[in-house]
Design a protein around this motif. Structure first.
Motif, short mmCIF file in Angstrom:
data_model
loop_
_atom_site.label_atom_id
_atom_site.label_comp_id
_atom_site.label_asym_id
_atom_site.label_seq_id
_atom_site.Cartn_x
_atom_site.Cartn_y
_atom_site.Cartn_z
N LEU A 75 0.95 -1.16 -0.15
CA LEU A 75 -0.15 0.12 -0.08
C LEU A 75 0.96 1.36 0.12
O LEU A 75 0.15 2.42 -0.21
N LEU A 76 2.35 1.14 -0.02
CA LEU A 76 3.04 2.28 -0.04
C LEU A 76 2.91 3.28 -1.14
O LEU A 76 3.12 2.60 -2.23
N LEU A 77 2.78 4.37 -0.86
CA LEU A 77 3.05 5.40 -1.91
C LEU A 77 4.06 6.39 -1.70
O LEU A 77 4.19 6.40 -0.16
N THR A 78 4.79 7.11 -2.48
CA THR A 78 5.72 7.90 -2.02
C THR A 78 5.67 9.41 -2.74
O THR A 78 5.04 9.19 -3.90
N GLY A 79 6.22 10.47 -2.20
CA GLY A 79 6.27 11.76 -2.86
C GLY A 79 5.21 12.01 -3.85
O GLY A 79 4.08 12.30 -3.40
#
Length: 88
Positions: free
Chosen positions: A48-52
């Motif tokens: 589920l990780l999203l970045t920037g």
């Protein structure tokens, strides 16, 4: 997410980690903002990780990183689709 003063985990559809706070979301668009000094830790599925740039500022103020069930937030789905189109 676990807060410093609570013993039970709190579950959300999205957790946005910002510089000074954690923004907790549920699909019903309820929002809870927890100051960073009150957060013990966030336990989430790495898928589920999203970045920037994957989390736009227009989505609850953006985030340095986030754990979000994207399927529950149309605005975020559209943004990620736009990003994919730009990359091709």
């Amino acid at each position: 997410m676990f807060e410093v003063d609570e013993y039970e985990a709190q579950e959300f559809d999205g957790v946005l980690v910002q510089e000074n706070a954690v923004v907790c979301l549920d699909a019903g668009e309820n929002v809870r903002v927890v100051p960073m000094d009150k957060v013990n830790h966030v336990d989430a599925d790495p898928d589920l990780l999203l970045t920037g740039a994957e989390v736009p500022d227009s989505f609850f103020g953006g985030a340095e990183y986030a754990f979000v069930d994207v399927s529950k937030f149309d605005q975020l789905q559209e943004h990620l689709e736009d990003l994919r189109r730009e990359n091709y």
